[in-house]
Design a protein around this motif. Structure first.
Motif, mmCIF file in Angstrom:
data_model
loop_
_atom_site.group_PDB
_atom_site.id
_atom_site.type_symbol
_atom_site.label_atom_id
_atom_site.label_comp_id
_atom_site.label_asym_id
_atom_site.label_seq_id
_atom_site.Cartn_x
_atom_site.Cartn_y
_atom_site.Cartn_z
ATOM 1 N N LEU A 208 -3.856 39.114 -2.846
ATOM 2 C CA LEU A 208 -2.705 38.300 -3.205
ATOM 3 C C LEU A 208 -2.904 37.698 -4.593
ATOM 4 O O LEU A 208 -3.981 37.201 -4.930
ATOM 5 C CB LEU A 208 -2.490 37.187 -2.185
ATOM 6 C CG LEU A 208 -2.139 37.628 -0.759
ATOM 7 C CD1 LEU A 208 -1.956 36.417 0.133
ATOM 8 C CD2 LEU A 208 -0.882 38.494 -0.751
ATOM 9 N N ARG A 209 -1.846 37.726 -5.408
ATOM 10 C CA ARG A 209 -1.895 37.214 -6.772
ATOM 11 C C ARG A 209 -0.641 36.391 -7.045
ATOM 12 O O ARG A 209 0.399 36.624 -6.435
ATOM 13 C CB ARG A 209 -1.970 38.379 -7.771
ATOM 14 C CG ARG A 209 -3.098 39.347 -7.474
ATOM 15 C CD ARG A 209 -3.128 40.523 -8.423
ATOM 16 N NE ARG A 209 -1.923 41.339 -8.420
ATOM 17 C CZ ARG A 209 -1.619 42.239 -7.489
ATOM 18 N NH1 ARG A 209 -2.410 42.431 -6.447
ATOM 19 N NH2 ARG A 209 -0.515 42.949 -7.582
ATOM 20 N N PRO A 210 -0.703 35.429 -7.959
ATOM 21 C CA PRO A 210 0.487 34.618 -8.257
ATOM 22 C C PRO A 210 1.606 35.469 -8.842
ATOM 23 O O PRO A 210 1.370 36.366 -9.650
ATOM 24 C CB PRO A 210 -0.015 33.601 -9.283
ATOM 25 C CG PRO A 210 -1.500 33.612 -9.158
ATOM 26 C CD PRO A 210 -1.872 35.003 -8.741
ATOM 27 N N SER A 211 2.824 35.183 -8.432
ATOM 28 C CA SER A 211 4.017 35.816 -8.991
ATOM 29 C C SER A 211 5.059 34.732 -9.194
ATOM 30 O O SER A 211 5.075 33.728 -8.474
ATOM 31 C CB SER A 211 4.547 36.890 -8.034
ATOM 32 O OG SER A 211 5.686 37.536 -8.567
ATOM 33 N N ASN A 212 5.929 34.911 -10.174
ATOM 34 C CA ASN A 212 6.871 33.842 -10.530
ATOM 35 C C ASN A 212 6.086 32.538 -10.704
ATOM 36 O O ASN A 212 6.330 31.542 -10.030
ATOM 37 C CB ASN A 212 7.952 33.706 -9.471
ATOM 38 C CG ASN A 212 8.871 34.902 -9.420
ATOM 39 O OD1 ASN A 212 9.561 35.208 -10.382
ATOM 40 N ND2 ASN A 212 8.859 35.608 -8.295
ATOM 41 N N CYS A 213 5.149 32.587 -11.641
ATOM 42 C CA CYS A 213 4.195 31.494 -11.791
ATOM 43 C C CYS A 213 4.133 31.016 -13.237
ATOM 44 O O CYS A 213 4.620 31.666 -14.155
ATOM 45 C CB CYS A 213 2.803 31.962 -11.362
ATOM 46 S SG CYS A 213 2.174 33.358 -12.316
ATOM 47 N N GLY A 214 3.519 29.856 -13.413
ATOM 48 C CA GLY A 214 3.251 29.347 -14.740
ATOM 49 C C GLY A 214 1.951 29.919 -15.284
ATOM 50 O O GLY A 214 1.149 30.522 -14.553
ATOM 51 N N PHE A 215 1.736 29.711 -16.587
ATOM 52 C CA PHE A 215 0.535 30.211 -17.256
ATOM 53 C C PHE A 215 -0.071 29.115 -18.115
ATOM 54 O O PHE A 215 0.606 28.182 -18.540
ATOM 55 C CB PHE A 215 0.872 31.430 -18.127
ATOM 56 C CG PHE A 215 1.284 32.635 -17.328
ATOM 57 C CD1 PHE A 215 0.345 33.551 -16.897
ATOM 58 C CD2 PHE A 215 2.618 32.836 -16.996
ATOM 59 C CE1 PHE A 215 0.724 34.659 -16.155
ATOM 60 C CE2 PHE A 215 3.008 33.933 -16.245
ATOM 61 C CZ PHE A 215 2.050 34.847 -15.825
ATOM 62 N N GLU A 216 -1.368 29.273 -18.380
ATOM 63 C CA GLU A 216 -2.091 28.307 -19.181
ATOM 64 C C GLU A 216 -2.440 28.887 -20.543
ATOM 65 O O GLU A 216 -2.665 30.090 -20.686
ATOM 66 C CB GLU A 216 -3.373 27.883 -18.470
ATOM 67 C CG GLU A 216 -3.127 27.182 -17.133
ATOM 68 C CD GLU A 216 -4.414 26.765 -16.457
ATOM 69 O OE1 GLU A 216 -5.496 26.896 -17.084
ATOM 70 O OE2 GLU A 216 -4.354 26.301 -15.297
ATOM 71 N N VAL A 217 -2.501 27.999 -21.533
ATOM 72 C CA VAL A 217 -3.002 28.345 -22.864
ATOM 73 C C VAL A 217 -4.429 27.825 -22.972
ATOM 74 O O VAL A 217 -4.933 27.149 -22.077
ATOM 75 C CB VAL A 217 -2.105 27.744 -23.962
ATOM 76 C CG1 VAL A 217 -0.685 28.291 -23.853
ATOM 77 C CG2 VAL A 217 -2.096 26.221 -23.885
ATOM 78 N N GLU A 218 -5.094 28.121 -24.080
ATOM 79 C CA GLU A 218 -6.452 27.605 -24.279
ATOM 80 C C GLU A 218 -6.466 26.083 -24.300
ATOM 81 O O GLU A 218 -7.426 25.444 -23.884
ATOM 82 C CB GLU A 218 -7.035 28.141 -25.589
ATOM 83 C CG GLU A 218 -7.400 29.618 -25.538
ATOM 84 C CD GLU A 218 -8.696 29.885 -24.775
ATOM 85 O OE1 GLU A 218 -9.199 28.972 -24.098
ATOM 86 O OE2 GLU A 218 -9.188 31.029 -24.853
ATOM 87 N N GLY A 219 -5.371 25.504 -24.772
ATOM 88 C CA GLY A 219 -5.275 24.042 -24.799
ATOM 89 C C GLY A 219 -4.314 23.567 -25.869
ATOM 90 O O GLY A 219 -4.481 23.885 -27.044
ATOM 91 N N TRP A 220 -3.284 22.819 -25.447
ATOM 92 C CA TRP A 220 -2.389 22.206 -26.418
ATOM 93 C C TRP A 220 -3.088 21.018 -27.080
ATOM 94 O O TRP A 220 -4.040 20.447 -26.531
ATOM 95 C CB TRP A 220 -1.119 21.689 -25.743
ATOM 96 C CG TRP A 220 -0.224 22.679 -25.068
ATOM 97 C CD1 TRP A 220 0.277 22.580 -23.807
ATOM 98 C CD2 TRP A 220 0.346 23.870 -25.618
ATOM 99 N NE1 TRP A 220 1.095 23.637 -23.517
ATOM 100 C CE2 TRP A 220 1.163 24.449 -24.613
ATOM 101 C CE3 TRP A 220 0.232 24.521 -26.844
ATOM 102 C CZ2 TRP A 220 1.870 25.637 -24.808
ATOM 103 C CZ3 TRP A 220 0.940 25.706 -27.045
ATOM 104 C CH2 TRP A 220 1.742 26.249 -26.041
ATOM 105 N N SER A 221 -2.584 20.619 -28.227
ATOM 106 C CA SER A 221 -3.093 19.410 -28.860
ATOM 107 C C SER A 221 -2.724 18.198 -28.018
ATOM 108 O O SER A 221 -1.744 18.213 -27.254
ATOM 109 C CB SER A 221 -2.519 19.262 -30.270
ATOM 110 O OG SER A 221 -1.117 19.007 -30.199
ATOM 111 N N GLU A 222 -3.492 17.129 -28.142
ATOM 112 C CA GLU A 222 -3.213 15.912 -27.386
ATOM 113 C C GLU A 222 -1.850 15.348 -27.765
ATOM 114 O O GLU A 222 -1.126 14.806 -26.921
ATOM 115 C CB GLU A 222 -4.302 14.869 -27.628
ATOM 116 C CG GLU A 222 -5.646 15.243 -27.009
ATOM 117 C CD GLU A 222 -5.555 15.450 -25.500
ATOM 118 O OE1 GLU A 222 -4.840 14.670 -24.834
ATOM 119 O OE2 GLU A 222 -6.186 16.407 -24.997
ATOM 120 N N LEU A 223 -1.472 15.486 -29.025
ATOM 121 C CA LEU A 223 -0.171 14.984 -29.471
ATOM 122 C C LEU A 223 0.966 15.729 -28.791
ATOM 123 O O LEU A 223 1.935 15.108 -28.302
ATOM 124 C CB LEU A 223 -0.051 15.119 -30.999
ATOM 125 C CG LEU A 223 1.297 14.675 -31.599
ATOM 126 C CD1 LEU A 223 1.529 13.193 -31.336
ATOM 127 C CD2 LEU A 223 1.329 14.968 -33.098
#
Length: 424
Positions: A208-223
């Motif tokens: 089983l794997r996520p579908s219709n899901c969100g994704f992550e980046v390496e990291g947004w800036s704190e601002l």
């Protein structure tokens, strides 16, 4: 698996009546309830078992904000939404396609309408009245629904093991329909715990794997996170490299991105991350303006104004759009009108992982179609049928998920009837 026989220890007599055949449906979501309806309509004795305190919990939550039941787009386009499993799902839709599903809903006394996007909704936009009317019809047809009854697999003699608050049941049914959902939203019952129970019996299961899901980046800036986490980006388009952009909207999250337009690309992005370790979404901040027009607008003299002010005055780019553009471009690109115009039309968002499966709207993977026959009966386990999201397919949001769940439940129910009649 040993032959299945009819008796329910504790609350039902152990002797086997000549008729009707007893069918256990495990799971009280749309697929399981549709299978129960088909079985009861053919004169079977149907008992539905669900681990939760009430049935249809994920169905009800999906209806919060508007119950999107199916979609009205042309059939060929509708079927194509199921991607590499379109042929398998099309075979199920022959029993219950989008229009037939609407007519079925009307038969419950619930009117539907087509929204501006082509999505189909109940007239009052709510799931609860539909579910109430359906459950009444099922109970009136003799279907018995047991809640707080968790299926735990089989005993050595082939009896279904079912735990409930007062103890354990051991049920010998003539046939079984499993409609246990996928692995998302475990708090509503779809926890994927059935995988090990079927794997022990030699059933071929895709993880089983996520579908219709969100994704992550390496990291947004704190601002960016502090000011814009949770902000929607509207009137934009997204694509993966080499594809045609799709218009819509999505949401910037503290970890990355999510929302309907991201979900539309989730399968492609997920598989690219699995293969390459990362994937790219291309964001068009101005999908209705060609790049040459954007270049012309940015090339206009800006005098003492900053580029941020110039973007706002010439192109209407401000707020979260401007912040994300600044986040993902280097100073040299941001200062050069031609380079900035290209970034506005194809801003790369690098994604590195999916959000957890339990957060996803649905899941991919499950019982592979190669392990079931045309009636969705497990080849390894005669008399056991599978339906709904526990099968290995996926679809975008927009009513496609629900339609296939309903259709697969109907197919499994009808096929179980035919299998039982051949055995008489």
């Amino acid at each position: 698996m040993p032959a299945l026989f009819h008796s329910l220890k504790t609350s039902m007599p152990s002797q086997r009546p000549a008729s009707p055949s007893l069918v256990a449906v495990i799971g009280g979501g749309p697929a399981g309830l549709m299978a129960a309806e088909a079985l009861a309509g053919a004169g079977m004795a149907v008992q539905v078992f669900d681990a939760m305190p009430s049935v249809g919990r994920k169905f009800l939550l999906a209806g919060v904000g508007g119950m999107n039941i199916t979609h009205s787009e042309p059939y060929a386009a509708f079927v194509a939404r199921y991607a590499e499993r379109h042929d398998k799902i099309e075979a199920l839709l022959r029993d219950l396609d989008a229009e037939a599903l609407r007519q079925w809903i009307h038969g419950l006394g619930i009117e539907t309408f087509v929204g501006t996007s082509g999505r189909v909704f109940p007239r009052d936009m709510k799931a609860a009245p539909l579910l109430r009317a359906w459950l009444k019809r099922l109970r009136d047809s003799g279907v018995v629904i047991h809640t707080r009854h968790r299926w735990l697999g089989w005993n050595d003699d082939g009896a279904l093991r079912i735990a409930y608050p007062q103890g354990d049941l051991h049920l010998h049914a003539d046939a079984v329909v499993l409609a246990l959902g996928g692995g998302s939203w475990a708090r509503l019952g779809s926890d994927g715990s059935w995988q090990s129970l079927l794997a022990e019996r030699g059933v071929d299961i895709s993880p089983l794997r996520p579908s219709n899901c969100g994704f992550e980046v390496e990291g947004w800036s704190e601002l960016l996170k502090a000011k814009f986490a949770g902000a929607p980006l509207k009137n934009i388009a997204l694509s993966v490299p080499g594809s045609t952009p799709r218009k819509g909207e999505f949401i910037l999250t503290a970890q990355g991105v999510e929302g309907s337009l991201v979900y539309a690309w989730s399968a492609a992005v997920r598989e690219t991350i699995h293969r390459d370790g990362r994937a790219t979404l291309l964001l068009d901040l101005l999908p209705d303006r060609p790049v040459d027009k954007v270049i012309q607008a940015l090339a206009k003299p800006r005098g003492s104004r900053s580029m941020a002010k110039h973007l706002q005055s010439q192109l209407g780019i401000d707020g979260v759009k401007a912040a994300l553009l600044r986040e993902l471009t280097d100073p040299a690109t941001f200062a050069d009108p031609a380079s900035l115009a290209k970034a506005i039309k194809a801003l790369p968002i690098e994604l590195v992982r999916t959000r957890p499966l339990d957060e996803a709207i649905s899941s991919a993977g499950g019982v592979r179609f190669e392990g079931v026959d045309e009636g969705l009966m497990l080849k390894q386990m005669p008399g056991v049928f599978c339906a709904g999201e526990m099968l290995d397919w996926e679809a975008p949001t927009g009513g496609y998920l629900l339609t296939a769940c309903f259709a697969s439940g109907l197919r499994a129910g009808k096929a179980a009837v035919q299998w039982l009649e051949r055995r008489r």
